[in-house]
Enzyme design. Structure first.
Site, PDB file in Angstrom:
ATOM      1  CG  ASN A 153      55.444  25.765   8.502  1.00 55.89           C
ATOM      2  OD1 ASN A 153      55.285  25.632   7.297  1.00 55.89           O
ATOM      3  ND2 ASN A 153      54.769  25.056   9.402  1.00 55.89           N
TER       4      ASN A 153
ATOM      5  CG  MET B  40      52.967  26.355   3.791  1.00 60.00           C
ATOM      6  SD  MET B  40      52.451  26.167   2.104  1.00 60.00           S
ATOM      7  CE  MET B  40      53.392  27.458   1.318  1.00 60.00           C
ATOM      8  CB  CYS B  41      58.662  25.037   5.819  1.00 61.48           C
ATOM      9  SG  CYS B  41      58.648  26.047   4.314  1.00 61.48           S
ATOM     10  NE  ARG B  42      56.122  20.682   9.182  1.00 62.30           N
ATOM     11  CZ  ARG B  42      55.020  20.733   9.925  1.00 62.30           C
ATOM     12  NH1 ARG B  42      54.759  19.772  10.787  1.00 62.30           N
ATOM     13  NH2 ARG B  42      54.197  21.765   9.843  1.00 62.30           N
TER      14      ARG B  42
END
Length: 279
Positions: A113, A1-3
């Site tokens: 995240n 999804m994200c970092r």
């Protein structure tokens, strides 16, 4: 999804953290090796403490991190001993500045995240549990910001692990009431400018990746010719979604269902068990 990454140690420039590593967070925004999506192009954010004012500075943008000239310019000049940074892959919520992490409240920074599964169906239940004094400060539309304000409501300033456990517990309770099998997924990070709390947990038991750096003095002994390692201060602490350098033994995986507490050179790993607050 994200970092994302969280850093504490001797003051460094944002450039040292965001651009210089071989697998830097800016490179991960374009091509992540371990993320659910390879590209995290839906905005970014950086939060830092400078010692001049109690609350942290925050810079957020909807530009892809690799293409933002303002971030590159800022990164060369801002130095800090505690930094949160995040690159975003939107999971359905709009691409807008108010949805970019890290989120800020007074001296606190928070980022996430992962996802709250079924969030549109349980959003009302969750936000009704937010303290009325905090509710007007929810500026965006993400599940992550709601989780942050739940943690603030449940005492983040007094006991961060318990507050985050209560917030995730409420998410799971509300989700299952609406028929969601695995309501919560992700890694969380919170800081008050002195300590960092990082959580890895999912309802399914298959959380997003999270790593911490090994002891720097041991790494210096093991890699005497690596200038990047030799320039690190012994109190360097990094918590990251994926390793920034490909060095054998440099990164330790944060265990599933755990909370990592970082304060100076000290680290502590605790079990993380969500508990929905009582009415």
């Amino acid at each position: 999804m994200c970092r994302w990454l969280a850093y504490s140690g001797e003051p460094v420039t944002l450039d040292d953290l965001l651009y210089r590593p071989t697998n830097s967070l800016v490179l991960q925004s374009l091509h992540s090796h371990l993320g659910a999506e390879p590209t995290n192009a839906d905005g970014f954010g950086v939060g830092w403490y400078d010692g001049h004012v109690p609350e942290p500075g925050v810079f957020r943008s909807i530009e892809p991190a690799w293409n933002d000239r303002n971030l590159r310019e800022l990164a060369r000049h801002v130095r800090s001993d505690l930094v949160f940074a995040h690159v975003r892959a939107a999971g359905g919520s709009p691409v807008q500045q108010t949805n970019c992490h890290p989120f800020r409240h007074e001296r606190w920074l928070f980022m996430h995240n992962g996802t709250v599964d079924g969030f549109p169906a349980i959003k009302r239940d969750l936000q009704l549990a937010v303290d009325p004094s905090l509710f007007p400060q929810i500026d965006g539309t993400t599940d992550s910001e709601t989780v942050f304000h739940l943690a603030l409501t449940f005492g983040l300033a007094d006991d961060p692990p318990a507050a985050m456990a209560a917030a995730v517990g409420l998410v799971e309770q509300a989700g299952r009431r609406h028929g969601v099998e695995f309501p919560f997924q992700g890694t969380l990070a919170a800081t008050d400018g002195n300590r960092i709390w990082a959580v890895r947990y999912s309802s399914e038991g298959r959380s997003r990746t999270l790593f911490r750096n090994a002891d720097v003095s041991a790494l210096k002994a093991h890699y005497p010719e690596n200038l990047a390692v030799q320039h690190l201060s012994d109190d360097t602490r990094l918590v990251v979604s994926e390793p920034l350098e490909d060095l054998r033994g440099a990164w330790l995986e944060v265990p599933e269902a755990s909370c990592l507490v970082v304060e100076g050179m000290d680290e502590e790993l605790r079990p993380f068990v969500p508990r929905a607050p009582t009415a």
